[in-house]
Design a protein around this motif. Structure first.
Motif, short mmCIF file in Angstrom:
data_model
loop_
_atom_site.label_atom_id
_atom_site.label_comp_id
_atom_site.label_asym_id
_atom_site.label_seq_id
_atom_site.Cartn_x
_atom_site.Cartn_y
_atom_site.Cartn_z
N MET A 111 0.82 -1.21 0.00
CA MET A 111 0.00 0.00 0.00
C MET A 111 0.86 1.25 0.00
O MET A 111 0.42 2.31 -0.47
CB MET A 111 -0.95 -0.01 1.20
CG MET A 111 -2.05 -1.06 1.11
SD MET A 111 -2.99 -1.03 -0.45
CE MET A 111 -3.81 0.57 -0.31
N MET A 115 0.16 4.05 -2.71
CA MET A 115 -0.04 5.47 -2.41
C MET A 115 0.91 6.34 -3.23
O MET A 115 0.52 7.39 -3.74
CB MET A 115 0.16 5.73 -0.92
CG MET A 115 -1.01 5.35 -0.05
SD MET A 115 -0.83 5.94 1.65
CE MET A 115 0.28 4.71 2.31
N TRP A 135 -3.45 8.78 2.67
CA TRP A 135 -3.57 7.88 3.81
C TRP A 135 -5.03 7.61 4.14
O TRP A 135 -5.39 6.51 4.56
CB TRP A 135 -2.83 8.45 5.02
CG TRP A 135 -1.34 8.31 4.91
CD1 TRP A 135 -0.45 9.22 4.39
CD2 TRP A 135 -0.55 7.18 5.29
NE1 TRP A 135 0.82 8.74 4.43
CE2 TRP A 135 0.80 7.48 4.99
CE3 TRP A 135 -0.86 5.95 5.87
CZ2 TRP A 135 1.84 6.59 5.24
CZ3 TRP A 135 0.18 5.06 6.12
CH2 TRP A 135 1.51 5.38 5.81
N THR A 138 -6.35 5.00 1.77
CA THR A 138 -5.82 3.69 2.10
C THR A 138 -6.53 3.05 3.28
O THR A 138 -6.63 1.83 3.37
CB THR A 138 -4.31 3.82 2.42
OG1 THR A 138 -3.66 4.40 1.29
CG2 THR A 138 -3.68 2.47 2.70
N SER A 142 -11.03 3.31 1.93
CA SER A 142 -11.22 1.95 1.44
C SER A 142 -12.27 1.21 2.28
O SER A 142 -13.06 0.42 1.75
CB SER A 142 -9.90 1.19 1.47
OG SER A 142 -9.01 1.71 0.50
#
Length: 214
Positions: A111, A115, A135, A138, A142
């Motif tokens: 991840m 990103m 962030w 993520t 999500s």
């Protein structure tokens, strides 16, 4: 999906121009790609549309109206050359967007790498996402896309304790950069740009450290 509406339903949508052209050959009576899913009852809360790059205005409006979400897969989009997703525009229309690696076409399952790729895609579009936005996509973003915000995506009482602990000084280059960070956002930006698997100091699943699992 109609029999099990609490399950998530994930598929692709408007990833490549060639794919869209093929869809038009297969379904000439449908106005666009998303309408095929709508006609078969595959669009609504819990539907997660991967990629969603080359969307028409009608498709964008339909995603908003139906409550379907989008999974942004930047490493895959860059590797395959599919195009650049309008993440800010989609979110501005009220569409839930999460960040995804895409294990099929993506070039990394990290991840942090994802990103970084999402930031680069935004830079190319001229509307780069901020570290805070990346962030959020993520984690909480999500979780919202997958309708699991009541369980994961944030550090809060009552949430499931699935946690990755990151070390901002994991490598010499990372340590040198984070030592000069002027804010938490500056530090988070350094982590996503320079961090890799070496930055993961610990991982907890369900409140249990992985190193304690035998």
């Amino acid at each position: 999906w109609a029999e099990h509406p609490t399950c998530a339903m994930q598929t692709h949508l408007s990833e490549q121009v060639e794919e869209i052209a093929w869809m038009r050959e297969l379904f000439p009576d449908d106005p666009d790609y998303l309408s095929v899913y709508e006609r078969h009852g595959l669009c609504g809360p819990g539907a997660i549309m991967g990629h969603s790059i080359h969307l028409t205005e009608r498709e964008r409006a339909a995603l908003t109206e139906t409550g379907a979400a989008v999974a942004h897969c930047p490493t895959s989009n860059a590797f395959i050359g599919s195009g650049m997703c309008d993440v800010k525009g989609l979110r501005g229309q009220g569409i839930a967007v999460g960040l995804a690696t895409d294990v099929g076409g993506g070039s990394s399952c990290s991840m942090l790498t994802t990103m970084r790729s999402a930031y680069e895609i935004g830079q190319l579009r001229g509307d780069a996402l901020t570290p805070a936005q990346l962030w959020w996509l993520t984690t909480a973003g999500s979780a919202a896309a997958m309708r699991t915000s009541d369980k994961v995506g944030a550090l809060a009482p009552g949430m499931e304790a699935d946690i990755c602990v990151l070390d901002p000084a994991a490598t010499p280059v990372l340590a040198q950069r984070t030592a000069r960070a002027q804010s938490i956002e500056d530090l988070l930006f350094a982590l996503l740009i320079l961090g890799d698997d070496r930055a993961i100091a610990a991982t907890w699943v369900g409140g249990t450290a992985l190193k304690d699992i035998t």
